[in-house]
Design a protein around this motif. Structure first.
Motif, PDB file in Angstrom:
ATOM      1  N   ALA A   1       0.806  -1.222   0.000  1.00 51.50           N
ATOM      2  CA  ALA A   1       0.000   0.000   0.000  1.00 51.50           C
ATOM      3  C   ALA A   1       0.839   1.272   0.000  1.00 51.50           C
ATOM      4  N   HIS A   2       2.128   1.161   0.318  1.00 49.17           N
ATOM      5  CA  HIS A   2       2.975   2.347   0.411  1.00 49.17           C
ATOM      6  C   HIS A   2       4.160   2.319  -0.556  1.00 49.17           C
ATOM      7  N   VAL A   3       4.032   1.573  -1.637  1.00 51.36           N
ATOM      8  CA  VAL A   3       5.094   1.524  -2.640  1.00 51.36           C
ATOM      9  C   VAL A   3       5.355   2.911  -3.215  1.00 51.36           C
ATOM     10  N   ASP A   4       4.329   3.723  -3.361  1.00 52.52           N
ATOM     11  CA  ASP A   4       4.519   5.070  -3.889  1.00 52.52           C
ATOM     12  C   ASP A   4       5.410   5.914  -2.976  1.00 52.52           C
ATOM     13  N   VAL A   5       5.333   5.692  -1.686  1.00 54.54           N
ATOM     14  CA  VAL A   5       6.196   6.414  -0.745  1.00 54.54           C
ATOM     15  C   VAL A   5       7.646   5.954  -0.916  1.00 54.54           C
ATOM     16  N   LEU A   6       7.839   4.654  -1.082  1.00 52.78           N
ATOM     17  CA  LEU A   6       9.191   4.142  -1.312  1.00 52.78           C
ATOM     18  C   LEU A   6       9.738   4.656  -2.647  1.00 52.78           C
ATOM     19  N   ASP A   7       8.883   4.744  -3.657  1.00 52.39           N
ATOM     20  CA  ASP A   7       9.295   5.310  -4.943  1.00 52.39           C
ATOM     21  C   ASP A   7       9.816   6.735  -4.755  1.00 52.39           C
ATOM     22  N   ALA A   8       9.082   7.533  -4.004  1.00 50.64           N
ATOM     23  CA  ALA A   8       9.475   8.923  -3.774  1.00 50.64           C
ATOM     24  C   ALA A   8      10.762   9.006  -2.964  1.00 50.64           C
ATOM     25  N   LEU A   9      10.897   8.140  -1.973  1.00 50.97           N
ATOM     26  CA  LEU A   9      12.115   8.119  -1.163  1.00 50.97           C
ATOM     27  C   LEU A   9      13.318   7.733  -2.025  1.00 50.97           C
TER      28      LEU A   9
END
Length: 118
Positions: free
Chosen positions: A99-107
Motif C-alpha cells: 500500500a505504500h510503494v509510492d512512498v518508497l518510490d518517492a524516497l
C-alpha cells in the motif's frame, strides 16, 4: 546543485504519517542532507524493498540509526534495517507494504537525486 534547489514538497507523504505537518519540511531536509552526505549507491531489490549503500563511517551509521528511528516513530509502515557487512560497507534497507510503494518510490527518487547533486 545547492541546498536551495532541493524541494521540500511533501505531497507524497501519506496521511498515516503522524509527524506534524509543520515539521515535515525539516525532516525532508534532514533526509536530503543524509542522502547527499552518505549514499554511495542504491538498488531497488523489489517494488517494496530499497537498499541504499552508505559511506561506512561510524558517524554515518549513528545518523542513519537516529534518523530511521525517528521516522519509524511517525511512519510505522517503514521497516528499516542497517547492516555493516565489513568495516567500510554499510547498507540501509528500506521496506514498505504494498500500500505504500509510492512512498518508497518517492524516497528512492530523493535518495538518487540528492546523491547526484553531490
Amino acid at each position: 546543485m545547492s541546498d536551495q534547489h532541493v524541494t521540500t514538497d511533501d505531497s507524497w507523504v501519506p496521511d498515516v504519517c503522524t509527524l506534524p505537518t509543520a515539521e515535515r519540511p525539516l525532516r525532508l531536509a534532514e533526509f536530503d542532507q543524509f542522502f547527499r552526505d552518505a549514499v554511495r549507491g542504491a538498488d531497488r531489490l523489489s517494488t517494496q524493498h530499497l537498499r541504499l549503500h552508505l559511506d561506512g563511517a561510524e558517524q554515518v551509521e549513528e545518523t542513519a540509526r537516529d534518523l530511521t528511528a525517528r521516522e519509524s516513530s511517525c511512519c510505522s509502515f517503514f521497516a528499516f534495517d542497517i547492516a555493516r557487512r565489513s568495516p567500510d560497507s554499510l547498507t540501509l534497507d528500506v521496506r514498505v507494504p504494498t500500500a505504500h510503494v509510492d512512498v518508497l518510490d518517492a524516497l528512492a527518487e530523493r535518495a538518487i537525486s540528492a546523491r547526484v547533486q553531490r
